[in-house]
Write an enzyme that holds these catalytic residues in place. Sequence first.
Site, PDB file in Angstrom:
ATOM      1  N   ASP A   1       0.836  -1.225  -0.007  1.00 39.90           N
ATOM      2  CA  ASP A   1      -0.079  -0.073  -0.041  1.00 39.90           C
ATOM      3  C   ASP A   1       0.868   1.084  -0.234  1.00 39.90           C
ATOM      4  O   ASP A   1       2.278   1.188  -0.261  1.00 39.90           O
ATOM      5  CB  ASP A   1      -0.937  -0.186   1.248  1.00 39.90           C
ATOM      6  CG  ASP A   1      -2.263   0.607   1.404  1.00 39.90           C
ATOM      7  OD1 ASP A   1      -2.202   1.958   0.930  1.00 39.90           O
ATOM      8  OD2 ASP A   1      -3.119  -0.051   1.202  1.00 39.90           O
TER       9      ASP A   1
ATOM     10  N   HIS B   1      -3.459   6.321   3.364  1.00 38.66           N
ATOM     11  CA  HIS B   1      -4.129   4.937   3.210  1.00 38.66           C
ATOM     12  C   HIS B   1      -3.517   3.832   3.982  1.00 38.66           C
ATOM     13  O   HIS B   1      -4.129   3.144   4.309  1.00 38.66           O
ATOM     14  CB  HIS B   1      -4.259   5.036   1.739  1.00 38.66           C
ATOM     15  CG  HIS B   1      -5.517   3.927   1.108  1.00 38.66           C
ATOM     16  ND1 HIS B   1      -4.842   2.592   1.071  1.00 38.66           N
ATOM     17  CD2 HIS B   1      -6.602   3.882   0.965  1.00 38.66           C
ATOM     18  CE1 HIS B   1      -5.855   2.025   0.450  1.00 38.66           C
ATOM     19  NE2 HIS B   1      -6.938   2.802   0.446  1.00 38.66           N
TER      20      HIS B   1
ATOM     21  N   SER C   1     -11.162  -0.947   0.283  1.00 40.79           N
ATOM     22  CA  SER C   1     -10.013  -0.955   0.790  1.00 40.79           C
ATOM     23  C   SER C   1      -9.879  -1.136   2.548  1.00 40.79           C
ATOM     24  O   SER C   1      -8.902  -1.754   2.972  1.00 40.79           O
ATOM     25  CB  SER C   1      -9.143   0.181   0.632  1.00 40.79           C
ATOM     26  OG  SER C   1      -8.773   0.501  -0.670  1.00 40.79           O
TER      27      SER C   1
END
Length: 530
Positions: A157, A198, A351
């Site tokens: 990620d 994120h 996600s």
Amino acid sequence: MSRDTKRNIGRRSVLKATSALGAFLGLGGVTSATPGRSRSRKKDEIVVGVSDSVSASKATIDSKLPSKATIVHTNETLGYVAVEFPSRASTQARENFKRNVLEADDVEYAEDNATYEAIATPNDPQYGQQYAPQQVNCEAAWDVTYGDPGVTISVVDQGIQYDHEDLEGNMDGSVSNYGDDFVDNDGDPYPVSASENHGTHVGGIAAGGTNNATGHAGISNCSLLSARALGDGGGGSLTDIADAIQWSADQGADVINMSLGGGGFSQTLSNACEYAYNQGSLLVAAAGNGYGNSVSYPAAYDTVMAVSSLDEGETLSAFSNLGPEIELAAPGGNVLSSIPWDNYDTFSGTSMASPVVAGVAGFTLSAHPNLSNAELRSHLQNTAVDVGLSSEEQGHGRVDAGQAVTTDPGDGGGGGDPGDGTCGDETNTETAEGNISSSNPSDAYSYTLDTADPCSATVSLSGPSSADFDLYLTLDGRTPTTSDYDRRSYNWGSDEEISVDLSGNEELGILVNQYSGSGSYTLTIEELGK
């Protein structure tokens, strides 16, 4: 047999698929990159996969390079070379290179370097603001274990703020800087700005500190690795992601989470996932956030568990992709987790659902440490809870941590390759004939599965040697185009072939397209049952 073991860009892809992967697994994990290579998105690169070692094939690829195109990156383990073109190079020049390099016997495929985007009650003070751990029955699991730090979850990620107050206790200190950076290649996966949030959010869902009197409660207290493959803008190249997956497997990651997608099918990425699966990692990925669209890659690969998203009321989230590849559902709407710098926020998306499953997988393995990745996958499916959605929305059901941890897996079943098994004797064959030319440059077809229990299908095209026709395939019945497809075969000439494994939920869309020349062709579809 695997639904996505090899993408059939040429006939030799079919012939060499098994031996090529064997070569990948036997090579050292050496990668090299040219200084100054583009960070994150690498839209000017073409990835060339080889069947021999990269060092042995490099001279062949060099000989096919047009002026000003250069090799900028190699990966011996996954067997690929990245070639960078000048940004002003035409699309035709890039396509011509792909076709020319595919003529070499030791070249398996050539594809664009696509971009993928970022998709007992504990005493944590913000636990009362959460619903995801409660929805997946973590409290029943926490009565048994909070997770074993000997079980590692790698997050492919954006970078993780590894000194976050609610994460630092669970970061894997056996690895320098708790991970690696495949975007900047500086060895440090730390986020470059607060907006690079994120990865920290995803990592906090899977394994933020639980029962540590700080912040929120992650799903498990397993160890975290940060494999930074997405830049601060949220995008990353398939080669950076593939390298991060391979690295994670080589570090011994038990679970690899990929909350990313959108770049379409990639043979390089498929090879990386298959490599990690064969190394013993369980791969989990977000299904995608385009409701009505099919499951995105890498979640759609057979070696990966695709996860859809549920809202707090256990309804399918309005954004969640769906399809036959979905294996599990998990909470993904307004999920609270960690963000830089020592802060917390709620995000929504598949996600967020994917690391819930990754975290449950981690502490399921903590409770049942002898499970193989295939057995763990089967156990998570078997202990999931039906929440009343269709199989294309929830797969086997909503993941359930309590059931997964407290239920005896027994003999585990599973084992072996994903989708293993052989096809039987039942066969259905269909043929069609047509003619394409400049006035009629393409023909489209659809095929509905006919066998009682579909196993595999082979679509083959035979045309004139003086022409160049290409073959495109979709698996959900939509009409393929030259830019929207699930599989493609494009050799020089007009003989093409694509083979796919079937789950029984597919409908094939087929496009025969003229690249050059004209003439008659025969299209054949052979479907095998189990």
